[in-house]
Design a protein around this motif. Sequence first.
Motif: not given
Length: 400
Positions: A142-155
């Motif tokens: 599990f992970r409780d951090v936002v994945p890069d699939s979201i961070q990269g898109v938002k950037a």
Amino acid sequence: MLKKSLSLAVAAATLLAAAPVLADDVKIGFLADITGPIAGFAPGMVDAANLAITNVNDQGGILGGDTLVSVLADSACDGGAAGPAADRLVNAENVVAIFGGFCSGATIAGANGSAIPGNVVMISPASTAPAVAELDDNDLVFRDVVPDSIQGVKAAELLLAQGTKEVGLTYVNNDYGSGLAGAFADAFVAGGGKVLSNVAHEDGKADYRPEIGQIEASGATTLVIYGYENAGGGAILNQAIEAGSFTQFMGGDGMAGEALLSSRNAADLEGMILTQAAAAAGPSFDALDALTKAAGQDVNGTYVTNSYDAVFLLALAIEKSGAADRNGISAALRDVANAPGEVILPGEWAKAKELIAAGTDINYEGASGTVEFDAVGDVAGAINYFLVEGGAVVNKGLVE
């Protein structure tokens, strides 16, 4: 402050690991990157995780009064180091669950090598690579951090919205860097932008002028760096500033942290953009803010909220499962994290124990954001962006 905090964290963890473990101790392994390229972030993360353990023990302990303890193993942000470190935690220390790893490659190596075969649940507070979600993990990672699939898109969306249509991109050649760069590049191109140069880099080099020269030759004046501030990413930033060919810089969470400005002329970075998962606002964040202040810690440190939440959630899941063994923790984790249920805030251990004992559903609301684990053990979340402005890193709020 970071160096002092790291010393305290390592010393505390060393004492925990060296102390004799009593029969009624319940052990959580810390697969933590206390050395390596994200060593600057690790102190606050380890301290926050140990704060969660302190809160549990100060309010009656776990499973009818047993003591929760942490056992530290350094994974060094490296798959080669993470394998033996995880093996020690799982097979020698016999931990019931693992907090970590921090770097994506370390998490993947530790999971595949020992945690999954050993039926040990892991929660990572910082492993953002899409590859983590693709593990054949028997619902253990599990992970409780936002994945890069979201961070990269938002950037990508942020740069496009600000009128930047062409970029040069460099990324550290590992799961974190390639995953984040891939998500960014795909979204940037889909939105009408052009990635003029896309160059992988290796950590540990003294000279990155060949990589920088390749990006310069493409004509890019905006440089996106997905790496680590105190490793290759930071060296590239320094040498790119010296080259003088770029008018704008952007970095991800690996480039964030106090050292970004403490070791550089802030004027050289004026206007640099950084992206990072957004912490929650409201009662949960405020509750952890009070706890960290009382402990002399900083709630705003990189991945501090995620780290506290990860360990507190593991403790809740162990309590819910009813036994200090590895069976049932995975299923219990969703029971205590996901709605519906009576809301539990950071630090509310005694309240949670009483509700669990009464058979009442609980719903832990994290300081890092609402924690609702999906089918692959991920959480949704928001991304903040930061701007180097007037000699400081200023939080500009959510990327809409």
